[in-house]
Design a protein around this motif. Structure first.
Motif, PDB file in Angstrom:
ATOM      1  N   SER A  12      42.714  97.378  91.756  1.00  0.00           N
ATOM      2  CA  SER A  12      43.452  97.727  92.977  1.00  0.00           C
ATOM      3  C   SER A  12      44.763  98.449  92.646  1.00  0.00           C
ATOM      4  N   TYR A  13      45.304  99.125  93.667  1.00  0.00           N
ATOM      5  CA  TYR A  13      46.588  99.839  93.546  1.00  0.00           C
ATOM      6  C   TYR A  13      47.684  98.867  93.126  1.00  0.00           C
ATOM      7  N   GLU A  14      47.696  97.665  93.748  1.00  0.00           N
ATOM      8  CA  GLU A  14      48.722  96.668  93.409  1.00  0.00           C
ATOM      9  C   GLU A  14      48.555  96.175  91.972  1.00  0.00           C
ATOM     10  N   ALA A  62      63.413 103.391 101.898  1.00  0.00           N
ATOM     11  CA  ALA A  62      63.134 102.286 100.976  1.00  0.00           C
ATOM     12  C   ALA A  62      61.676 101.876 101.153  1.00  0.00           C
ATOM     13  N   PHE A  63      61.074 101.420 100.065  1.00  0.00           N
ATOM     14  CA  PHE A  63      59.682 100.951 100.087  1.00  0.00           C
ATOM     15  C   PHE A  63      59.736  99.434 100.238  1.00  0.00           C
ATOM     16  N   CYS A  64      59.549  98.973 101.470  1.00  0.00           N
ATOM     17  CA  CYS A  64      59.640  97.543 101.767  1.00  0.00           C
ATOM     18  C   CYS A  64      58.245  96.944 101.635  1.00  0.00           C
ATOM     19  N   THR A  81      57.011 113.743 101.918  1.00  0.00           N
ATOM     20  CA  THR A  81      56.361 114.062 100.635  1.00  0.00           C
ATOM     21  C   THR A  81      57.207 113.504  99.486  1.00  0.00           C
ATOM     22  N   HIS A  82      56.530 113.366  98.350  1.00  0.00           N
ATOM     23  CA  HIS A  82      57.199 113.004  97.088  1.00  0.00           C
ATOM     24  C   HIS A  82      56.841 114.154  96.128  1.00  0.00           C
ATOM     25  N   LEU A  83      57.352 115.350  96.407  1.00  0.00           N
ATOM     26  CA  LEU A  83      56.821 116.558  95.767  1.00  0.00           C
ATOM     27  C   LEU A  83      57.315 116.779  94.332  1.00  0.00           C
ATOM     28  N   GLY A 109      51.076 102.924  87.998  1.00  0.00           N
ATOM     29  CA  GLY A 109      51.521 103.300  89.333  1.00  0.00           C
ATOM     30  C   GLY A 109      52.821 104.086  89.297  1.00  0.00           C
ATOM     31  N   ILE A 110      53.743 103.728  90.196  1.00  0.00           N
ATOM     32  CA  ILE A 110      54.997 104.476  90.318  1.00  0.00           C
ATOM     33  C   ILE A 110      55.718 104.527  88.956  1.00  0.00           C
ATOM     34  N   ARG A 111      55.691 103.392  88.225  1.00  0.00           N
ATOM     35  CA  ARG A 111      56.411 103.371  86.929  1.00  0.00           C
ATOM     36  C   ARG A 111      55.840 104.379  85.932  1.00  0.00           C
ATOM     37  N   GLY A 130      46.415 110.475 104.210  1.00  0.00           N
ATOM     38  CA  GLY A 130      46.033 110.805 102.838  1.00  0.00           C
ATOM     39  C   GLY A 130      46.097 109.580 101.937  1.00  0.00           C
ATOM     40  N   ALA A 131      47.116 108.735 102.136  1.00  0.00           N
ATOM     41  CA  ALA A 131      47.259 107.519 101.326  1.00  0.00           C
ATOM     42  C   ALA A 131      46.221 106.482 101.756  1.00  0.00           C
ATOM     43  N   TYR A 132      46.016 106.372 103.055  1.00  0.00           N
ATOM     44  CA  TYR A 132      45.010 105.441 103.586  1.00  0.00           C
ATOM     45  C   TYR A 132      43.633 105.771 103.008  1.00  0.00           C
ATOM     46  N   LYS A 137      50.673 113.275  86.172  1.00  0.00           N
ATOM     47  CA  LYS A 137      49.695 113.039  87.251  1.00  0.00           C
ATOM     48  C   LYS A 137      49.020 111.709  86.955  1.00  0.00           C
ATOM     49  N   ARG A 138      48.174 111.228  87.863  1.00  0.00           N
ATOM     50  CA  ARG A 138      47.613 109.875  87.663  1.00  0.00           C
ATOM     51  C   ARG A 138      46.105 109.859  87.946  1.00  0.00           C
ATOM     52  N   ASP A 139      45.418 110.870  87.439  1.00  0.00           N
ATOM     53  CA  ASP A 139      43.960 110.934  87.641  1.00  0.00           C
ATOM     54  C   ASP A 139      43.255 109.759  86.956  1.00  0.00           C
ATOM     55  N   THR A 173      51.660 114.590 104.765  1.00  0.00           N
ATOM     56  CA  THR A 173      50.731 114.465 103.630  1.00  0.00           C
ATOM     57  C   THR A 173      51.040 113.260 102.748  1.00  0.00           C
ATOM     58  N   ASP A 174      52.331 112.806 102.708  1.00  0.00           N
ATOM     59  CA  ASP A 174      52.738 111.799 101.720  1.00  0.00           C
ATOM     60  C   ASP A 174      52.416 112.284 100.309  1.00  0.00           C
ATOM     61  N   HIS A 175      52.433 113.601 100.093  1.00  0.00           N
ATOM     62  CA  HIS A 175      51.985 114.078  98.777  1.00  0.00           C
ATOM     63  C   HIS A 175      52.692 113.316  97.652  1.00  0.00           C
ATOM     64  N   CYS A 235      61.808 104.327 106.518  1.00  0.00           N
ATOM     65  CA  CYS A 235      61.271 103.193 105.767  1.00  0.00           C
ATOM     66  C   CYS A 235      59.772 103.324 105.526  1.00  0.00           C
ATOM     67  N   HIS A 236      59.366 103.127 104.248  1.00  0.00           N
ATOM     68  CA  HIS A 236      57.951 102.927 103.930  1.00  0.00           C
ATOM     69  C   HIS A 236      57.646 101.491 104.353  1.00  0.00           C
ATOM     70  N   ALA A 237      56.977 101.328 105.487  1.00  0.00           N
ATOM     71  CA  ALA A 237      56.855  99.989 106.068  1.00  0.00           C
ATOM     72  C   ALA A 237      55.414  99.628 106.396  1.00  0.00           C
ATOM     73  N   ALA A 297      65.090 103.329  96.080  1.00  0.00           N
ATOM     74  CA  ALA A 297      64.482 102.008  96.285  1.00  0.00           C
ATOM     75  C   ALA A 297      62.972 102.175  96.475  1.00  0.00           C
ATOM     76  N   HIS A 298      62.328 102.705  95.437  1.00  0.00           N
ATOM     77  CA  HIS A 298      60.879 102.956  95.468  1.00  0.00           C
ATOM     78  C   HIS A 298      60.170 101.834  94.713  1.00  0.00           C
ATOM     79  N   THR A 299      60.635 101.580  93.491  1.00  0.00           N
ATOM     80  CA  THR A 299      60.195 100.394  92.759  1.00  0.00           C
ATOM     81  C   THR A 299      61.311 100.021  91.784  1.00  0.00           C
TER      82      THR A 299
HETATM   83  O1  NIG Z   1      54.190 106.649  99.963  1.00  0.00           O
HETATM   84  N1  NIG Z   1      54.194 103.544  99.047  1.00  0.00           N
HETATM   85  C1  NIG Z   1      54.971 103.895  98.185  1.00  0.00           C
HETATM   86  N2  NIG Z   1      55.153 105.123  97.699  1.00  0.00           N
HETATM   87  C2  NIG Z   1      54.182 106.175  97.701  1.00  0.00           C
HETATM   88  C3  NIG Z   1      53.225 106.050  96.564  1.00  0.00           C
HETATM   89  C4  NIG Z   1      53.860 106.252  95.300  1.00  0.00           C
HETATM   90  C5  NIG Z   1      52.970 106.283  94.100  1.00  0.00           C
HETATM   91  O2  NIG Z   1      51.905 105.617  94.043  1.00  0.00           O
HETATM   92  O3  NIG Z   1      53.359 106.997  93.179  1.00  0.00           O
HETATM   93  C6  NIG Z   1      53.492 106.286  99.044  1.00  0.00           C
HETATM   94  O4  NIG Z   1      52.295 106.036  99.184  1.00  0.00           O
END
Ligand code: NIG
Ligand code: FE
Length: 401
Positions: free
Chosen positions: A106-108, A225-227, A86-88, A116-118, A301-303, A93-95, A328-330, A253-255, A189-191
């Protein structure tokens, strides 16, 4: 219908013996199968299970010493669920991004445009520690009502030394305030944060200087790390793992979440506890994970939220004998999900896990993904972390939406 009574971490502070009577118990030990055992009792001392079995086999010695009694009234008792990714802790929030993605962005694209993360990093840096603790505790209690007793919490929304430190401290406090067991993972090492824009290598060098300080203050248990193309390159990820390994910290690893980068094989070469997401995992990654005993953590949940269409290669993982966990990857972007049983349901419906695999993935396999040998199944000598359910059969944990 109230499927879950919730996760219970036995916290009788002293060493008195307590009994949990009249339960229907699924231990999640392979030899016990998963049909609930009727009329079982569990005896605990402090935070440890000391005996479990049919009530009529309870020894006179244990019976005499019991000071506290809990009547389970025929309810189902399983190991407490473990949310191992989780990233609790974060601000905001990002509604708004949810709405943008539904409109076709897209997410990217959102990430590259500075959202996004920033966006969450900006909100987290400006939040007070009290605000971070309050919001994280509310989320943790929601997870707990769904049977969770252990939560892994990653940093990764501070991305400077001061804010990441505050997030670790908040994560630890969530455990005390909510009566949960917390494991922390460094995901600095997330972004690449704004102040290092265009200079990911310099940012990685900074992270490598922060790690020993968090290690010596006991704030983190593992390093992630988010690779990915919107995260860190293979080479940058390798540098983070080198630093972690020198400090004796296990890596995760987030892979292969959004594309195949080779992060899983790299992480496995460091003996990673887990590789997580893995939608684009290939045979090389599978072989490396198998050889290293690395757990595959599936994050449906992310998928689901990102409306991805390539599921992780579950059949190949199964054939290779890779242990599979579910979490959950919350987080506020790709998975604003606060129910681990629902993640389990999605792992069945979207990824093809069996209900038994999904529940093993939220208990015994999740413990393995965190390197914890003291929980995940019910057995004397292990932690007295239980989930109590108003359900007939454990498969219902992932059946009810
Ligand atoms: O696990 N993939 C990278 N990190 C998170 C998403 C982080 C975000 O969008 O805030 C994840 O999905
Ligand atoms: Fe994640």
């Amino acid at each position: 219908m109230t499927p879950a009574i919730g996760g219970l971490t036995n916290r009788h502070a002293d060493h008195s013996l307590a009994i949990w009577r009249n339960g229907r118990v699924t231990t999640m030990q392979v030899r016990d199968g998963w049909e609930p055992r009727e009329g079982w009792s569990i005896v605990t001392q402090g935070d440890t299970i000391v005996w479990l079995g049919p009530a009529n086999q309870l020894s006179a010695e244990h019976r005499r010493g019991i000071e506290i009694e809990h009547d389970l009234d025929g309810k189902l008792l399983t190991p407490g669920l473990i949310d191992c990714h989780t990233h609790l802790v974060y601000g905001g929030k990002r509604d708004d991004e949810f709405e943008m993605r539904l409109g076709g962005v897209s997410y990217e694209e959102i990430a590259r445009a500075g959202g996004g993360i920033r966006a969450t990093v900006a909100a987290t840096r400006s939040a007070s520690t009290a605000e971070l603790l309050d919001s994280a505790c509310r989320r943790a209690k929601t997870l707990q009502r769904g049977g969770v007793t252990t939560i892994e919490i990653k940093s990764g929304y501070g991305l400077d030394f001061e804010t990441e430190t505050r997030c670790f401290e908040v994560a630890r406090q969530v455990g005390t305030v909510c009566g949960l067991s917390i494991r922390t993972t460094c995901l600095s090492a997330h972004t690449v944060p704004q102040e290092f824009a265009g200079n990911g290598d310099a940012y990685v060098a900074a992270v490598c200087q922060w790690l020993p300080r968090w290690k010596s203050s006991g704030l983190m248990d593992a390093v992630d790390a988010f690779c990915d193309t919107v995260g860190f390159s293979l080479e940058q990820t390798r540098r983070v793992f080198d630093c972690a390994t020198k400090l004796g910290l296990p890596v995760k690893c987030h892979a292969e979440q959004l594309s195949l980068q080779g992060g899983a094989a790299l992480a496995a070469s460091y003996g990673a506890l887990s590789c997580d997401h893995l939608e684009y995992l290939d045979d090389v990654g599978i072989a490396a994970m198998r050889a290293a005993g690395t757990v595959a953590v599936l994050l449906p949940g992310a998928y689901y939220t990102l409306r991805q269409t390539t599921p992780p290669p579950v059949a190949q993982m199964r054939r290779a004998g890779i242990p599979v966990a579910v979490a959950t990857d919350h987080n506020p972007g790709s998975s604003p999900l606060l129910s681990l049983p629902l993640a389990g349901n999605m792992a069945c419906t979207l990824f093809g896990l069996t209900p038994q695999e999904a529940i093993a993935g939220m208990t015994v396999r999740a413990a393995q993904a965190l390197g914890l040998k003291d929980r995940g199944v019910l057995q004397p000598g292990l932690q007295a972390h239980f989930a109590v359910w108003e359900l007939d059969h454990p498969r219902e944990i992932v059946y009810w939406l």
